[in-house]
Enzyme design. Structure first.
Site, PDB file in Angstrom:
ATOM      1  N   ASP A  33       0.737  -0.948  -0.132  1.00 40.43           N
ATOM      2  CA  ASP A  33       0.194  -0.023   0.073  1.00 40.43           C
ATOM      3  C   ASP A  33       0.442   1.358  -0.399  1.00 40.43           C
ATOM      4  OD1 ASP A  33      -3.192   0.535   0.805  1.00 40.43           O
ATOM      5  OD2 ASP A  33      -2.187   2.092   1.103  1.00 40.43           O
ATOM      6  N   ASN A  88     -12.539  -3.047   2.667  1.00 36.06           N
ATOM      7  CA  ASN A  88     -13.725  -2.196   2.404  1.00 36.06           C
ATOM      8  C   ASN A  88     -15.148  -2.617   1.987  1.00 36.06           C
ATOM      9  OD1 ASN A  88     -12.900  -1.635   5.397  1.00 36.06           O
ATOM     10  ND2 ASN A  88     -11.437  -0.243   3.898  1.00 36.06           N
ATOM     11  N   GLN A  95     -14.288   2.340   1.737  1.00 39.41           N
ATOM     12  CA  GLN A  95     -13.183   1.554   0.357  1.00 39.41           C
ATOM     13  C   GLN A  95     -13.124   3.046  -0.131  1.00 39.41           C
ATOM     14  OE1 GLN A  95     -16.164  -0.920  -1.701  1.00 39.41           O
ATOM     15  NE2 GLN A  95     -14.052  -1.023  -3.265  1.00 39.41           N
ATOM     16  N   VAL A  97     -11.144   2.703  -3.835  1.00 42.05           N
ATOM     17  CA  VAL A  97     -10.658   2.261  -4.835  1.00 42.05           C
ATOM     18  C   VAL A  97     -11.799   1.164  -5.273  1.00 42.05           C
ATOM     19  CG1 VAL A  97      -8.754   1.330  -6.281  1.00 42.05           C
ATOM     20  CG2 VAL A  97      -8.141   3.648  -4.754  1.00 42.05           C
ATOM     21  N   HIS A 101     -10.140  -5.233  -3.230  1.00 42.52           N
ATOM     22  CA  HIS A 101      -8.684  -5.658  -2.963  1.00 42.52           C
ATOM     23  C   HIS A 101      -8.892  -6.400  -1.741  1.00 42.52           C
ATOM     24  CE1 HIS A 101      -9.801  -1.313  -2.154  1.00 42.52           C
ATOM     25  NE2 HIS A 101      -9.553  -1.029  -1.040  1.00 42.52           N
ATOM     26  N   HIS A 103      -6.982  -5.482   2.417  1.00 41.13           N
ATOM     27  CA  HIS A 103      -6.098  -5.120   2.881  1.00 41.13           C
ATOM     28  C   HIS A 103      -5.280  -6.750   3.499  1.00 41.13           C
ATOM     29  CE1 HIS A 103      -6.947  -0.650   2.912  1.00 41.13           C
ATOM     30  NE2 HIS A 103      -7.905  -1.226   2.249  1.00 41.13           N
TER      31      HIS A 103
HETATM   32  P1  AMP Z   1      -9.538   1.280   1.047  1.00 40.02           P
HETATM   33  O1  AMP Z   1      -9.539   2.446   1.081  1.00 40.02           O
HETATM   34  O2  AMP Z   1     -10.109   0.144   1.220  1.00 40.02           O
HETATM   35  O3  AMP Z   1     -10.470   1.065  -1.081  1.00 40.02           O
HETATM   36  O4  AMP Z   1      -8.204   1.325   0.255  1.00 40.02           O
HETATM   37  C1  AMP Z   1      -7.344   1.571  -1.318  1.00 40.02           C
HETATM   38  C2  AMP Z   1      -6.325   1.638  -0.441  1.00 40.02           C
HETATM   39  O5  AMP Z   1      -5.461   1.868  -2.191  1.00 40.02           O
HETATM   40  C3  AMP Z   1      -5.720   2.787   0.561  1.00 40.02           C
HETATM   41  O6  AMP Z   1      -5.017   2.053   1.260  1.00 40.02           O
HETATM   42  C4  AMP Z   1      -4.351   3.881  -0.259  1.00 40.02           C
HETATM   43  O7  AMP Z   1      -3.923   4.129   0.454  1.00 40.02           O
HETATM   44  C5  AMP Z   1      -3.874   2.803  -1.478  1.00 40.02           C
HETATM   45  N1  AMP Z   1      -3.766   3.309  -2.863  1.00 40.02           N
HETATM   46  C6  AMP Z   1      -4.519   3.907  -2.909  1.00 40.02           C
HETATM   47  N2  AMP Z   1      -3.163   4.392  -4.430  1.00 40.02           N
HETATM   48  C7  AMP Z   1      -2.773   3.044  -4.721  1.00 40.02           C
HETATM   49  C8  AMP Z   1      -1.296   2.959  -5.456  1.00 40.02           C
HETATM   50  N3  AMP Z   1      -1.141   3.478  -6.856  1.00 40.02           N
HETATM   51  N4  AMP Z   1      -0.437   2.170  -4.812  1.00 40.02           N
HETATM   52  C9  AMP Z   1      -0.886   1.429  -3.655  1.00 40.02           C
HETATM   53  N5  AMP Z   1      -1.430   1.940  -2.868  1.00 40.02           N
HETATM   54  C10 AMP Z   1      -2.480   2.112  -3.042  1.00 40.02           C
END
Ligand code: AMP
Length: 115
Positions: A33, A88, A95, A97, A101, A103
């Site tokens: 991350d 999430n 969430q 993204v 995914h 974590h």
């Molecule tokens: P969520 O909030 O559960 O959707 O998690 C999305 C995660 O993606 C967050 O912890 C961000 O820090 C991570 N994230 C966003 N962009 C990138 C990236 N380019 N490379 C690695 N992690 C990322």
């Protein structure tokens, strides 16, 4: 719902932006991350663009199981005896993204319940 083809994770899968990869196979990719919440914070994502957990279908059962097995494998690989997995699903759950995914978080004591 934003089309998953446009998410940052889809761009990582297409090799358009870099990631710090820790594991890859035909079904998924795992990478660190970019904003780690613990000494180890890895994301495991399917190559198939499922936006969020509640959009997964019965046909995805094996894939979902595989993601969890890879999460445990990555935790072992990172030297974690104890770790937390988080998915999430939806904005109110945190969430950001909209490409499914898992974590994998560890390397420090983790409080419960999460915020
Ligand atoms: P969520 O909030 O559960 O959707 O998690 C999305 C995660 O993606 C967050 O912890 C961000 O820090 C991570 N994230 C966003 N962009 C990138 C990236 N380019 N490379 C690695 N992690 C990322």
């Amino acid at each position: 719902m934003a089309p998953t083809a446009d998410t940052i994770f889809a761009r990582i899968l297409r090799g358009e932006i870099p990631c710090d990869q820790v594991y890859a196979d035909a079904q998924c990719l795992a990478f660190r991350d970019v904003a780690p919440q613990a000494p180890v914070h890895v994301l495991v994502i399917p190559r198939e663009p499922i936006a969020r957990l509640d959009e997964a279908q019965d046909e995805h059962a094996a894939l979902l199981g595989h993601l969890l097995l890879v999460a445990a494998r990555v935790a072992r690989q990172e030297g974690l005896a104890d770790f937390r997995t988080v998915i999430n699903s939806g904005a109110e759950a945190g969430q950001t993204v909209f490409h499914l995914h898992v974590h994998v978080i560890g390397g420090r004591p983790l409080a419960w319940p999460p915020g």
